[in-house]
Design an enzyme around this catalytic site. Structure first.
Site, PDB file in Angstrom:
ATOM      1  N   HIS A   1       1.792   4.010  -2.969  1.00  0.00           N
ATOM      2  CA  HIS A   1       2.161   6.079  -2.767  1.00  0.00           C
ATOM      3  C   HIS A   1       3.687   6.546  -3.227  1.00  0.00           C
ATOM      4  O   HIS A   1       3.729   7.254  -3.745  1.00  0.00           O
ATOM      5  CB  HIS A   1       2.142   5.958  -0.889  1.00  0.00           C
ATOM      6  CG  HIS A   1       0.037   5.749  -0.705  1.00  0.00           C
ATOM      7  ND1 HIS A   1      -0.376   6.974  -1.593  1.00  0.00           N
ATOM      8  CD2 HIS A   1      -0.137   5.636   0.039  1.00  0.00           C
ATOM      9  CE1 HIS A   1      -1.503   6.860  -0.356  1.00  0.00           C
ATOM     10  NE2 HIS A   1      -1.444   5.597   1.021  1.00  0.00           N
TER      11      HIS A   1
ATOM     12  N   GLU B   1      -4.264   7.969  -3.047  1.00  0.00           N
ATOM     13  CA  GLU B   1      -4.864   6.887  -2.426  1.00  0.00           C
ATOM     14  C   GLU B   1      -5.228   5.289  -3.959  1.00  0.00           C
ATOM     15  O   GLU B   1      -4.905   4.508  -3.663  1.00  0.00           O
ATOM     16  CB  GLU B   1      -6.560   6.748  -1.809  1.00  0.00           C
ATOM     17  CG  GLU B   1      -6.760   5.550  -0.663  1.00  0.00           C
ATOM     18  CD  GLU B   1      -5.562   5.345   0.437  1.00  0.00           C
ATOM     19  OE1 GLU B   1      -4.832   6.273  -0.030  1.00  0.00           O
ATOM     20  OE2 GLU B   1      -5.477   4.342   1.151  1.00  0.00           O
TER      21      GLU B   1
ATOM     22  N   HIS C   1       1.010  -1.054   0.000  1.00  0.00           N
ATOM     23  CA  HIS C   1       0.044  -0.284   0.356  1.00  0.00           C
ATOM     24  C   HIS C   1       1.105   1.413   0.052  1.00  0.00           C
ATOM     25  O   HIS C   1       0.644   1.482  -0.654  1.00  0.00           O
ATOM     26  CB  HIS C   1      -1.302  -0.188   1.370  1.00  0.00           C
ATOM     27  CG  HIS C   1      -2.215   0.891   1.028  1.00  0.00           C
ATOM     28  ND1 HIS C   1      -3.394   0.990   1.108  1.00  0.00           N
ATOM     29  CD2 HIS C   1      -1.567   2.841   1.747  1.00  0.00           C
ATOM     30  CE1 HIS C   1      -3.270   2.470   1.111  1.00  0.00           C
ATOM     31  NE2 HIS C   1      -3.121   2.908   1.610  1.00  0.00           N
ATOM     32  N   GLU C   2       1.804   1.829   0.845  1.00  0.00           N
ATOM     33  CA  GLU C   2       2.588   2.481   1.220  1.00  0.00           C
ATOM     34  C   GLU C   2       3.820   2.690  -0.507  1.00  0.00           C
ATOM     35  O   GLU C   2       3.615   3.434  -0.209  1.00  0.00           O
ATOM     36  CB  GLU C   2       3.149   2.766   2.486  1.00  0.00           C
ATOM     37  CG  GLU C   2       2.830   2.668   3.631  1.00  0.00           C
ATOM     38  CD  GLU C   2       1.256   3.047   3.291  1.00  0.00           C
ATOM     39  OE1 GLU C   2       1.451   5.019   2.801  1.00  0.00           O
ATOM     40  OE2 GLU C   2       0.302   3.066   4.519  1.00  0.00           O
TER      41      GLU C   2
END
Lengths: 505, 505
Positions: B273, B299, B269-270
Site C-alpha cells: 500500500h 488492495e 502487505h502494508e
C-alpha cells in the site's frame, strides 16, 4: 442566568471548544514532528500546520468572537457569569485583543516559517551551522518586531514580549529581581569555584544502556505519580511536555549513552510539567483555563521536582539503590554520598539544560540580556554568536567551541519564543518560595521523600496549585499559597544552605 | 488560460489545499490514536476529531465550493483546463454532490460516534464482548442507512455503499464475478482439503523475539523499496497504511511472539500500500488525486507484494537465509522448501487477516453476503454473531469459539466502512491480472526476485500504476495496463497453478 445569556454562553463555549480542537490537533502535529515524523514529509507538514494555525487564529479574532466578547462586556450580562466564566472571557479577550490587529496572511506566513525554522534549527544545531540557520532566525525576529507593533509597545519593545509569557512582567521588574539575586548568587558561585572540594564524578563517565535508562525514567515518573494512562514518554532532540488534552499530557526525554543523568533529570523536569497539567480540575477541560497559570508557574513545578526534590539527599537515599540495580556494573562501587555530591556538582558549563541549579541562573541572565539587546538595542541576528560567546566568557569564564554548543543550543528562538527564558529563573524563585511553605506545612517532608512516599507532595501541589489551572494569575497563586509576593530571597536562601553544606563553605 | 479562469483556479486550489490540511491532521490524529495515544485522552480526542472532520466537511460542501464547481461546470471555463485539472474538479464535484445533502450536525455526530466506536471495538475485541459493542454498531448502521438516503439509493441500498469504495461497482457485478470465481475456487479448495499432503508447520509454533521480528520487517521493507525517510513503521492492533502527505506514508504492523509470519506478511502487505502512495507523481501533492485510484486498486498492490511476490518460491530462495539469520535457534533445521510449503499452507481458519491466499476469498464472500443482508434484507446488528458463526460453519466448516475470533475480528464496521470488503477480492483479481502482464513484459521476473533485485518491479509498477494516483479510474487502469477488462480467470489460473503444484493435485 437569563435565557438569552445562557444561550450566548452556550454558543460562546462551543466556539471556544472548536478553537481548542485546532490546538489539540496542532499539538499532536508538533509532537509528531519532534518525535519521529519522516524528514521528507516535513515541508508539507509545515505548510499544513501554517494553514490550520491560521484557521484557529481566524476563529479567535472572528467577528463572531468579537460579538460574544462585546455581549459579555455588558455589565448586565457579565454580572450573570460566575468567577470562572468571567476569567475565561477575560482570557479569550486578551488573546483577541492581542491578535486582532495582526493580518491573518502575515500570521499564516509566520506560522509556516516558525515550523520550518524549528526543523532547520535541528539540522543547524547538529551541524553547528549558524550561517544555515541565520536567514530563518532573521525572518523570525523581523516578524516578532512587526508583531510588537501590532500588539502595542509597552514601556519598551521587549516588555511586550515578556508580558506574553508572564502577565505583568516588565524589564524594570526583571532587572530588579535579577539584581537582587545576583547580589547573593555571584559571591556564592565565586566561593564554590574557589573551594578546594571537588565532587568526584568520574564514575558518571561510563556507558549506560539506553534501554535501562528508559526503564529507570519510566520508574521514576511512576513514583512521582505521572499517569501513563493519561500520557506517554517518547524521545526527542530537545525534551518537552505537551498537554494535548486533560487525559493526554505527553513528555519527551533524550537519552545519552554517555550521560545517565541527562535523561533522569529531564524526565523529572518534564514530569513536573506534566503532573501539573494532568491534575488541573477536569471541569476546565475544553477551555483555555485548562493549562498552567503562566510559563513561570509552570516552570516552578518542573524545577521543584527536578531540583528541589530530585537533587535532594532524601530522594537519593530512597532511589539510588534502584538506579544501582539498573546499572550494577557501572555503579556498584559508588557510595550514596558520592552520588549525591556528583549530581549537585557546580560547574561553569556551556549547556543550559545540563547546567547545575546554581549557575543555571547565569545562563538565563545571558539570554535575557541578549534578547533585550535584540529587541531594544538594535543587536542584529548576525552578531548573535559573537555576543553569545563573549557573554559566556564574561559570566562563566568559558567559550563555546562551536555554535552547536553555543548560540544554537536552545529550541526557543527557532519557534519565535523570545521573552520566555526569564520564566525559567522566575520558576526557580516561585519553587523555592513554595517549598518553604510546603516544608512549614509538612514538617516530615524529608522523611516522606526518603520513604518514596511522594503522593502527599503531589496532593499538596494539586490542592494548592495544579487544580486551579489558569483560573488565577501567577501573583494571586504565589500570594495565596505562600502568604507573600514573589521574593527572590527564598531561592538565594535555599541555594546558600544547600551549596555551603556541600562545598563546606 | 484567461486571467479570470486562472484566478478562479488559483483560489479553488487554495480551498482544496486547505481541505487537504484537515485531512492530513485528521490522519495524524487517527494514526496517533491507533499507535499509542493514552487511554484517558481518547474521549476528548474523539470529540476533537469529530469537530475537525465537520469543519473539513463544511468546507467541502460550502457555498464557496459550490460556486467554484458551478464556474468550472461552464464549458467555456472547463475547456481551458487540462485533463488533470478536469479530473480534479470531477473528483471534488463527486464528494460535493455526495455530501451536500448530509446536514453538518448529523455528520459531526457521526464522526464523533465513529471515532469512539473504533476505540470501543478495540476493547470489545480484546474481551470478546459483542454486547458491549452492539449499541455502537447499531448506531453506526443506522447512520449509514440514513446517509444512503441522502446519497441516493442506486439499484439497491447496498449498491450505494459499494460504489463509494469502487466506482461503478454494483451488487449485480459482484454477484457475477464472485459466482465465476467460486465456480473455480470451490472445487480447488475442496481438492486441497482432501489432499493427503499436509505441509509441516510445527517449526512455526515457537517463540520469536519481537525485537528481531521488527528488524526483519524493516529489512524486508527496505528491500521492497519502502522509503523510511518518507514514512515510518509502528505497531497497532490492526495493521494499516496511511498516506498523510506524499512525503509521509506510514505503516503499522502487529508483532505476535508465537507467530513470526503474521508480522512478516502484514509488513509486506502494508508496505505494498505504502509503495503505491510514496510513488504517486509529486505534482499531484495537495490534491485529492494524490491517493490510490480505488480501494480495489490499492488492495491489488498490497496483495501483489504480500502474496504473489512475498509467498513465491523465488522470494524465499533469496530471503529465507536472512530470516534464518534473524532466528538461528528456531529455524536452523528448517529447509527452504519446507518453509515455502508452510507459508502457503491452506487451512480453513477463523481470522481473515491470517488466512491463506486461497480460502481468503471465502472470508470476503461471507462478509459481502452479511453486509448485503444488513443493508438490503433487514438483518439486525443483534443477529450478526449468529449469522457470522453459521456462515463460517457453512463455508469453512469451522465455528468461532468466541466473538473476538469471530464477528469482532475486523476494524472496518466500527468505523462505518461497509461496502469495503469486496475490494479485497477485487484486489486479488486486479493483482493476478497485472502479474500476468508483468510476467509477459519481464520474462526474467522470477530471476530478479531470486536475486533480491526488486527495484525493476517497483519501477514497472510506478510507471504503470503508482504515479497516476487517482487521475484514472480502476477500469481505465486495468485496461491500459493489461489491455483487457477485469477478468477473474487470471486469479483462478494463478491459484490453480500454484496450489495444484503444492498439493500435488
Amino acid at each position: 442566568m437569563e435565557v438569552q445569556v445562557s444561550q450566548q454562553w452556550e454558543q460562546f463555549q462551543q466556539l471556544v471548544r472548536k478553537i481548542m480542537s485546532y490546538y489539540e490537533a496542532l499539538g499532536v502535529l508538533h509532537w509528531d514532528l519532534r518525535t519521529g515524523a519522516p524528514r521528507k514529509g516535513t515541508d508539507i507538514r509545515s505548510e499544513t500546520i501554517g494553514i490550520l494555525s491560521t484557521e484557529a487564529f481566524k476563529l479567535q479574532v472572528s467577528e463572531e468572537m468579537g460579538q460574544f466578547l462585546q455581549f459579555f462586556a455588558d455589565p448586565k450580562h457579565e454580572g450573570q457569569l460566575d468567577e470562572r466564566q468571567r476569567r475565561m472571557v477575560a482570557e479569550i479577550r486578551k488573546l483577541y485583543e492581542q491578535n486582532k490587529s495582526i493580518p491573518p496572511e502575515r500570521f499564516k506566513e509566520y506560522s509556516i516559517l516558525a515550523s520550518q525554522s524549528e526543523t532547520k534549527w535541528e539540522e543547524a544545531k547538529k551541524n553547528s551551522d549558524f550561517a544555515g540557520f541565520e536567514p530563518y532566525l532573521t525572518k523570525i525576529v523581523a516578524f516578532k518586531q512587526e508583531f510588537i507593533d501590532y500588539w502595542g509597545v509597552k514601556s519598551t519593545r521587549y516588555d511586550t514580549l515578556l508580558d506574553m509569557y508572564e502577565p505583568d512582567l516588565t524589564v524594570e521588574k526583571v532587572d530588579a529581581i535579577f539584581d537582587r539575586l545576583k547580589a547573593r548568587l555571584v559571591p556564592l558561585v565565586h566561593a564554590v569555584s574557589e573551594s578546594s572540594f571537588k565532587p568526584e564524578t568520574g564514575f558518571l563517565k561510563q556507558l549506560f544502556d539506553i534501554g535501562q535508562q528508559d526503564k529507570f525514567s519510566r520508574f521514576l515518573l511512576g513514583q512521582m505519580g505521572y499517569d501513563f494512562e493519561a500520557g506517554r514518554l517518547d524521545e526527542s532532540v530537545h525534551p518537552f511536555a505537551t498537554g494535548l488534552n486533560p487525559g493526554d499530557v505527553r513528555i519527551t526525554t533524550h537519552y545519552l549513552q554517555d550521560d545517565v543523568l541527562s535523561a533522569v533529570f529531564s524526565s523529572l523536569h518534564e514530569g513536573g510539567h506534566a503532573l501539573y497539567e494532568q491534575n488541573i480540575d477536569k471541569s476546565l477541560a475544553g477551555t483555555p483555563l485548562s493549562s498552567g497559570a503562566s510559563m513561570g508557574i509552570h516552570e516552578s513545578q518542573s524545577r521543584l521536582w527536578e531540583n528541589m526534590i530530585g537533587r535532594s539527599r532524601p530522594f537519593w537515599r530512597r532511589y539510588f539503590g534502584d538506579l544501582q540495580q539498573h546499572f550494577p556494573e557501572q555503579l556498584k562501587d559508588v557510595s550514596l554520598e558520592d552520588f549525591y555530591l556528583a549530581v549537585n556538582k557546580v560547574e561553569n558549563s556551556l549547556i543550559r539544560i545540563e547546567a547545575d541549579e546554581l549557575t543555571y541562573n547565569l545562563h538565563i541572565i545571558i539570554r535575557y540580556e541578549i534578547e533585550k539587546q535584540l529587541f531594544n538595542e538594535g543587536l542584529s541576528v548576525k552578531e548573535l554568536p559573537e555576543v553569545w560567546n563573549s557573554k559566556y566568557k564574561e559570566y562563566l569564564g568559558i567559550m563555546p567551541p562551536n555554535d552547536g554548543l553555543g548560540v544554537l543550543q536552545d529550541v526557543h528562538w527557532s519557534g519565535g519564543d523570545f521573552g520566555y527564558f526569564a520564566s525559567y529563573s522566575l520558576g526557580n524563585m516561585y519553587a523555592a518560595q513554595m517549598l518553604h511553605t510546603l516544608r512549614k506545612e509538612m514538617p516530615n517532608l524529608d522523611e516522606l521523600i526518603e520513604q518514596g512516599n511522594l503522593a502527599p507532595i503531589k496532593e499538596w501541589l494539586t490542592e494548592k496549585v495544579y487544580r486551579f489551572g489558569k483560573t488565577e494569575t501567577p501573583s494571586e497563586i504565589i500570594l495565596r499559597v505562600t502568604g507573600e509576593e514573589l521574593n527572590p530571597d527564598y531561592l538565594a536562601d535555599y541555594l546558600e544552605a544547600k551549596y555551603k553544606e556541600i562545598y563546606k563553605l
